[in-house]
Design a protein around this motif. Sequence first.
Motif, PDB file in Angstrom:
ATOM      1  N   LEU A  82      24.997  53.008  79.424  1.00 10.85           N
ATOM      2  CA  LEU A  82      23.715  53.290  79.526  1.00 10.85           C
ATOM      3  C   LEU A  82      22.989  53.306  80.903  1.00 10.85           C
ATOM      4  O   LEU A  82      23.935  52.834  81.690  1.00 10.85           O
ATOM      5  CB  LEU A  82      23.013  51.861  78.819  1.00 10.85           C
ATOM      6  CG  LEU A  82      23.281  51.864  77.641  1.00 10.85           C
ATOM      7  CD1 LEU A  82      22.733  50.290  77.086  1.00 10.85           C
ATOM      8  CD2 LEU A  82      22.680  52.778  76.689  1.00 10.85           C
ATOM      9  N   PRO A  83      22.090  53.943  81.067  1.00 12.09           N
ATOM     10  CA  PRO A  83      21.464  54.258  82.507  1.00 12.09           C
ATOM     11  C   PRO A  83      21.148  52.830  83.151  1.00 12.09           C
ATOM     12  O   PRO A  83      20.895  51.728  82.632  1.00 12.09           O
ATOM     13  CB  PRO A  83      20.184  54.811  82.214  1.00 12.09           C
ATOM     14  CG  PRO A  83      20.360  55.746  80.880  1.00 12.09           C
ATOM     15  CD  PRO A  83      21.135  54.819  80.166  1.00 12.09           C
ATOM     16  N   SER A  85      18.780  51.794  84.983  1.00 11.13           N
ATOM     17  CA  SER A  85      17.595  51.234  84.997  1.00 11.13           C
ATOM     18  C   SER A  85      17.474  50.495  83.298  1.00 11.13           C
ATOM     19  O   SER A  85      16.571  49.418  83.336  1.00 11.13           O
ATOM     20  CB  SER A  85      16.369  52.460  85.005  1.00 11.13           C
ATOM     21  OG  SER A  85      16.702  53.398  83.969  1.00 11.13           O
ATOM     22  N   THR A  86      17.908  51.010  82.532  1.00 15.30           N
ATOM     23  CA  THR A  86      18.143  50.466  80.919  1.00 15.30           C
ATOM     24  C   THR A  86      18.749  48.945  81.028  1.00 15.30           C
ATOM     25  O   THR A  86      18.296  47.851  80.468  1.00 15.30           O
ATOM     26  CB  THR A  86      18.617  51.376  80.079  1.00 15.30           C
ATOM     27  OG1 THR A  86      18.083  52.447  80.083  1.00 15.30           O
ATOM     28  CG2 THR A  86      18.439  50.794  78.707  1.00 15.30           C
ATOM     29  N   LEU A  87      20.040  49.133  81.758  1.00 14.62           N
ATOM     30  CA  LEU A  87      20.583  47.858  81.750  1.00 14.62           C
ATOM     31  C   LEU A  87      19.746  46.736  82.756  1.00 14.62           C
ATOM     32  O   LEU A  87      19.833  45.625  82.355  1.00 14.62           O
ATOM     33  CB  LEU A  87      21.994  47.998  82.643  1.00 14.62           C
ATOM     34  CG  LEU A  87      23.151  48.954  81.819  1.00 14.62           C
ATOM     35  CD1 LEU A  87      24.458  48.961  82.531  1.00 14.62           C
ATOM     36  CD2 LEU A  87      23.457  48.332  80.661  1.00 14.62           C
ATOM     37  N   GLU A  88      19.280  47.294  83.682  1.00 14.52           N
ATOM     38  CA  GLU A  88      18.381  46.125  84.466  1.00 14.52           C
ATOM     39  C   GLU A  88      17.369  45.731  83.606  1.00 14.52           C
ATOM     40  O   GLU A  88      17.133  44.375  83.801  1.00 14.52           O
ATOM     41  CB  GLU A  88      17.847  47.085  85.800  1.00 14.52           C
ATOM     42  CG  GLU A  88      17.372  46.156  86.784  1.00 14.52           C
ATOM     43  CD  GLU A  88      16.631  46.776  87.940  1.00 14.52           C
ATOM     44  OE1 GLU A  88      16.213  46.114  88.902  1.00 14.52           O
ATOM     45  OE2 GLU A  88      16.514  47.963  87.801  1.00 14.52           O
ATOM     46  N   SER A  89      16.411  46.634  82.970  1.00 16.10           N
ATOM     47  CA  SER A  89      15.645  45.760  82.026  1.00 16.10           C
ATOM     48  C   SER A  89      16.191  44.959  80.815  1.00 16.10           C
ATOM     49  O   SER A  89      15.375  44.150  80.776  1.00 16.10           O
ATOM     50  CB  SER A  89      14.736  47.125  81.449  1.00 16.10           C
ATOM     51  OG  SER A  89      15.564  47.992  80.431  1.00 16.10           O
ATOM     52  N   TYR A  90      17.315  45.205  80.380  1.00 19.79           N
ATOM     53  CA  TYR A  90      17.819  44.475  79.443  1.00 19.79           C
ATOM     54  C   TYR A  90      18.283  42.985  80.164  1.00 19.79           C
ATOM     55  O   TYR A  90      17.729  42.085  79.298  1.00 19.79           O
ATOM     56  CB  TYR A  90      19.135  44.882  78.838  1.00 19.79           C
ATOM     57  CG  TYR A  90      18.876  46.097  77.817  1.00 19.79           C
ATOM     58  CD1 TYR A  90      17.771  46.098  77.245  1.00 19.79           C
ATOM     59  CD2 TYR A  90      19.877  46.601  77.404  1.00 19.79           C
ATOM     60  CE1 TYR A  90      17.411  47.208  76.057  1.00 19.79           C
ATOM     61  CE2 TYR A  90      19.800  48.041  76.526  1.00 19.79           C
ATOM     62  CZ  TYR A  90      18.518  48.076  76.071  1.00 19.79           C
ATOM     63  OH  TYR A  90      18.622  49.072  75.116  1.00 19.79           O
ATOM     64  N   GLU A  93      15.057  41.236  80.755  1.00 25.18           N
ATOM     65  CA  GLU A  93      14.300  40.740  79.579  1.00 25.18           C
ATOM     66  C   GLU A  93      15.045  39.639  78.949  1.00 25.18           C
ATOM     67  O   GLU A  93      14.549  38.583  78.689  1.00 25.18           O
ATOM     68  CB  GLU A  93      14.293  42.010  78.528  1.00 25.18           C
ATOM     69  CG  GLU A  93      13.803  41.434  77.244  1.00 25.18           C
ATOM     70  CD  GLU A  93      13.919  42.623  76.325  1.00 25.18           C
ATOM     71  OE1 GLU A  93      13.689  42.206  75.030  1.00 25.18           O
ATOM     72  OE2 GLU A  93      13.911  43.820  76.610  1.00 25.18           O
TER      73      GLU A  93
END
Length: 116
Positions: A82-83, A85-90, A93
């Motif tokens: 995954l990008p 930024s997506t991993l970071e947001s997960y 969260e």
Amino acid sequence: MTREREAIESEFQMALPSDTYRKEQLLMSLFNPKVDINSFAWGNLKTLRDNIDDDVLYKRLHEFRKYHYSGHRMTLAIQARLPMSTLESYVIECFTTVPQNNLPADDFSKHSKLCF
């Protein structure tokens, strides 16, 4: 607590016939008697039910968790296709609610000369 005690007992019974774990127990019995590991290395149903009051066990478990379950003592590794930024947001969260007690790490150096 009953379910956790039974899970620990099950793990204890599975490890009991293992030569590796029996060697570990033997080694621990050779430690200096002033070191806790000399007398207690494994929990089982007897040590977690018969030898301790439920209220005392509950209190000690929660004290342990409050002291040791802290974000500054943890490391997280995450891998996925995954990008970033997506991993970071997960990660943000899912893990920002992990408590931070910022207590110093345990100092075991005082035990270094007590082992054998």
